[in-house]
Design an enzyme around this catalytic site. Structure first.
Site, mmCIF file in Angstrom:
data_model
loop_
_atom_site.group_PDB
_atom_site.id
_atom_site.type_symbol
_atom_site.label_atom_id
_atom_site.label_comp_id
_atom_site.label_asym_id
_atom_site.label_seq_id
_atom_site.Cartn_x
_atom_site.Cartn_y
_atom_site.Cartn_z
ATOM 1 N N ASP A 110 81.293 32.758 119.298
ATOM 2 C CA ASP A 110 81.340 32.462 118.000
ATOM 3 C C ASP A 110 82.592 32.057 117.603
ATOM 4 O OD1 ASP A 110 81.018 31.975 115.083
ATOM 5 O OD2 ASP A 110 80.791 34.287 114.654
ATOM 6 N N LYS A 137 87.450 30.303 113.096
ATOM 7 C CA LYS A 137 88.094 31.483 112.952
ATOM 8 C C LYS A 137 89.598 31.271 113.331
ATOM 9 C CE LYS A 137 84.112 34.275 114.165
ATOM 10 N NZ LYS A 137 84.104 34.970 112.998
ATOM 11 N N ASP A 141 80.043 38.568 120.698
ATOM 12 C CA ASP A 141 78.930 38.203 119.501
ATOM 13 C C ASP A 141 77.614 38.404 119.902
ATOM 14 O OD1 ASP A 141 78.989 38.073 116.730
ATOM 15 O OD2 ASP A 141 79.019 35.886 116.415
ATOM 16 N N ASP A 194 80.758 30.095 109.404
ATOM 17 C CA ASP A 194 80.894 31.395 110.360
ATOM 18 C C ASP A 194 79.884 32.455 109.874
ATOM 19 O OD1 ASP A 194 82.154 32.858 112.039
ATOM 20 O OD2 ASP A 194 83.631 33.437 110.708
ATOM 21 N N GLU A 244 77.141 32.793 110.721
ATOM 22 C CA GLU A 244 75.784 31.997 111.334
ATOM 23 C C GLU A 244 74.644 33.086 111.989
ATOM 24 O OE1 GLU A 244 78.296 33.083 112.591
ATOM 25 O OE2 GLU A 244 77.947 34.089 114.437
ATOM 26 N N ARG A 294 73.225 35.325 110.594
ATOM 27 C CA ARG A 294 71.942 35.498 109.700
ATOM 28 C C ARG A 294 71.116 34.355 109.659
ATOM 29 N NH1 ARG A 294 75.786 36.467 104.448
ATOM 30 N NH2 ARG A 294 77.121 37.222 106.303
#
Ligand code: BES
Ligand code: MN
Ligand code: ZN
Length: 503
Positions: A275, A282, A293, A352, A354, A356
Site C-alpha cells: 500500500d 504515504k 497490509d 490511501d 483503499e 475499505r
C-alpha cells in the site's frame, strides 16, 4: 519441535533437562522443593547464596546435581507468586525455550505446567506453552543466503501434569496448540514475504498449495480482474488499477460440517500486498512496512489451515482479497466517484483509504454464500494504532452477541481485542455532496468511521470487523509479523465446534 504429556515425578527423570520455577524472592516452587530434598539441600544452598533471586526470566542451569547425575536442572525465575498471571507464564515459557535451545539441551521435562496461573486450567497452560514455544523459536530466514545451523537444538518438550486424569486434556491441548501454531507460522511466513514476491498471484498460489492436501473437503476459486469487471466490483478494481500485478480474489471453501448445506462462516482478509497510498502517497519512513497490509489475508489463510488440520465440523469460507495500491496514470484520483458492487456510489477523497474500497465489494460479493456470519480482518486504519496501541485489536460489529463471542475467544486465546462503537452519529462523517458516501471520515474516530463505511455493505448478515493495524506486526529491531489474530479466530471456531476446553 515435538511435544508430549506425562504425569510423573522429578526423581524419575533421566537424560533430560528438568525445568522448575523459583518465585521472588528465593521461594522454591513445589517441584523445585522436591528437587532440593532429593539433592540434600543443594538448590536451597545456591539460592541462599544469591545465585537466583526469582525475578521473571532469570535462569540458573545446574549440572552434576547430587543424587541426580543423569539430569540437568534449569531453574527459572517466575517473579512474585501472587503476580504469576498469563503474561508472566508466557514470558517464562519463552525464556525457557530460548535458553534450552542455546545451551544444547535437546529434551526437556517442564514442570511449569503444574504452577497455578490465575483462572486457567491445565488445558490452557499446555496449549499456551506449545504456542509460546513455537513463537519463541520462529525465525524468517528463507531469503538469507547463509543460515547458521544450530548446534543441538531443542527437539522435544514434555509437559508434566500433576494428575493422570489430566493427561487427556493435556494431549488435546497439544493437538490444538500445534495446529494453531502451524496456522500462526504460515500466516507469519506469508506476511513477512517481500512485496516483490508476495503479490496477489502469489497469494493465490499459496491458496492452491494449501488446499491440495485437503482436496476432499475443500474447493478453491480464484477471481481475476476480468470477472470482477463482469460482476461490477468497481471499487475493488479501482484500487488495483495502477499496479502491474493483477488483482485476484482467492476463495477457499472448506466443508467440515456433516450437513453440507449448513450456512458457512465467512472470513474475509484485506490482502493489500503493498500500500503506497496511491496519489495520496504515504510518507517514506516505514513505507516498507506496508508490505504488511496483507496481514488480514494472511490471517484468513492461517485460520483456514487450522480449521482443515483440526477437521473442524463447520463450513467455513475464507476470502483473500489480493490487490496492490500503486501509482500510475490509470490510478484512482481524489474526486473520482465509483459504483460499488452493491450499487452504492463512493466519492474518493483519499486514495490511501483503499482497504475499505476493496473490502466493501468483497462484503457484497459474499452475500451469495448466505453466510451464517461474516468476519473481516484488516490492517485498516492508522487511527487504530493511536486508539489501542499495539496490544489490542479493534473490534466493530453490527451484532452484539457476535461481538461478545469474539471478545470471549480473544480473552481465552490471549489474543485480545477491544469493542469499539458504531453509533449512527459517526455515519454522518461519511456524507458526500456528490455520491452516496465518501471514503474518508476525517481524523476523529478514524477506526470507527472506517467501520461505519464497511457496515453499509453488511446489512444481510451478522458481521464483525477486526482492525489489526496495531497488532499484526512489530516494527523496529524485532520487525516481523505476529500472526495475530489467528489464535483469536481459531479459538472462536473451536468454541463454535463445541471443542473448547476452558472449564
Ligand atoms: N493500510 C493503511 C492503514 C495502516 C497505516 C495500518 C499504518 C498500519 C499502519 C490504510 O490503507 C490507510 O492508509 N489508512 C489511512 C486511512 C485514512 C486516509 C482515512 C490511514 O490510516 O491513514
Ligand atoms: Mn492505505
Ligand atoms: Zn492499506
Amino acid at each position: 519441535m515435538e511435544f508430549s504429556i506425562q504425569s510423573s515425578s522429578p526423581e524419575k527423570q533421566r537424560n533430560v533437562c528438568i525445568i522448575a520455577g523459583v518465585f521472588e524472592s528465593r521461594c522454591l516452587s513445589p517441584v523445585a522443593n522436591q528437587l532440593d530434598k532429593i539433592s540434600d539441600g543443594y538448590i536451597s544452598v545456591l539460592i541462599h547464596r544469591g545465585e537466583l533471586e526469582g525475578k521473571v526470566g532469570q535462569t540458573l542451569l545446574l549440572q552434576h546435581v547430587p543424587n541426580m547425575s543423569s539430569v540437568r536442572i534449569l531453574l527459572i525465575g517466575c517473579g512474585k507468586e501472587y503476580e504469576f498471571d498469563e503474561r508472566q507464564y508466557k514470558r517464562v515459557i519463552k525464556k525457557v525455550v530460548n535458553k534450552l535451545n542455546d545451551t544444547g539441551s535437546t529434551e526437556a521435562v517442564c514442570f511449569l505446567t503444574e504452577l497455578p496461573v490465575k483462572g486457567h486450567n491445565t488445558y490452557w497452560k499446555v496449549r499456551q506453552a506449545v504456542e509460546a514455544s513455537q513463537d519463541a523459536l520462529y525465525i524468517f530466514d528463507r531469503l538469507k543466503s547463509k543460515v547458521p545451523e544450530l548446534y543441538r537444538p531443542l527437539r522435544k518438550m514434555i509437559f508434566n501434569v500433576h494428575e493422570p486424569q489430566e493427561l487427556t486434556s493435556g494431549n488435546n491441548a497439544i493437538q490444538h496448540g500445534l495446529a494453531i501454531s502451524s496456522g500462526i507460522k504460515t500466516s507469519k511466513d506469508l506476511s513477512n514475504m517481500p512485496p516483490n514476491i508476495c503479490n496477489a498471484s502469489y497469494l493465490s498460489t499459496q491458496v492452491r498449495e494449501l488446499v491440495d492436501s485437503y482436496r476432499k473437503t475443500t474447493k478453491i476459486q480464484i477471481i481475476g480482474e476480468k470477472e470482477m469487471q463482469k460482476l461490477g466490483m468497481h471499487a475493488y478494481l479501482a484500487v488495483g488499477r495502477a499496479s502491474t500485478n493483477e488483482s485476484l480474489m482467492s476463495i477457499i471453501q472448506y466443508q467440515g460440517d456433516p450437513d453440507i448445506e449448513a450456512q458457512p462462516i465467512v472470513l474475509v482478509g484485506k490482502g493489500l500486498t503493498f500500500d503506497s497510498g496511491g496519489i495520496s502517497i504515504k510518507s517514506s519512513d516505514s513505507m516498507d512496512e506496508m508490505k504488511y497490509d496483507m496481514c488480514g489475508a494472511a490471517t484468513v489463510y492461517g485460520v483456514m489451515r487450522v480449521a482443515m488440520e483440526l477437521h473442524l465440523p463447520l463450513n467455513i469460507i475464507g476470502v483473500l482479497a489480493g490487490c496492490e495500491n500503486m501509482i500510475n496514470g490509470h490510478g484512482l484520483r481524489p474526486g473520482d466517484i465509483l459504483t460499488t458492487l452493491s450499487g452504492q456510489t463512493v466519492e474518493i477523497l483519499n486514495t490511501d483509504a483503499e482497504g475499505r474500497l476493496v473490502l466493501c465489494d468483497v462484503l457484497t460479493y459474499v452475500e451469495r454464500f448466505s453466510p451464517k456470519l461474516v468476519i473481516d480482518v484488516a490492517t485498516l486504519t492508522g487511527a487504530c494504532v493511536i486508539a489501542l496501541g499495539h496490544h489490542l485489536t479493534g473490534l466493530i460489529s453490527n451484532d452484539n452477541s457476535l461481538a461478545h463471542e469474539l471478545l470471549r475467544a480473544a480473552t481465552q486465546a490471549g489474543d485480545r481485542a477491544w469493542h469499539l462503537p458504531i453509533d449512527d452519529e459517526f455515519q454522518e462523517q461519511l456524507d458526500s455532496n456528490f455520491a452516496d458516501m465518501t471514503n474518508l471520515g476525517g481524523r476523529p474516530g478514524g477506526t470507527i468511521t472506517a467501520g461505519c463505511f464497511l457496515s453499509r455493505f453488511t446489512h444481510k448478515y451478522p458481521w464483525a470487523h477486526l482492525d489489526i493495524a496495531g497488532t499484526a506486526w512489530r516494527s523496529g529491531k524485532d520487525k516481523g509479523a505476529t500472526g495475530r489474530p489467528v489464535a483469536m479466530l481459531s479459538q472462536f471456531l473451536l468454541n463454535r465446534s463445541g471443542l473448547s476446553n476452558d472449564k
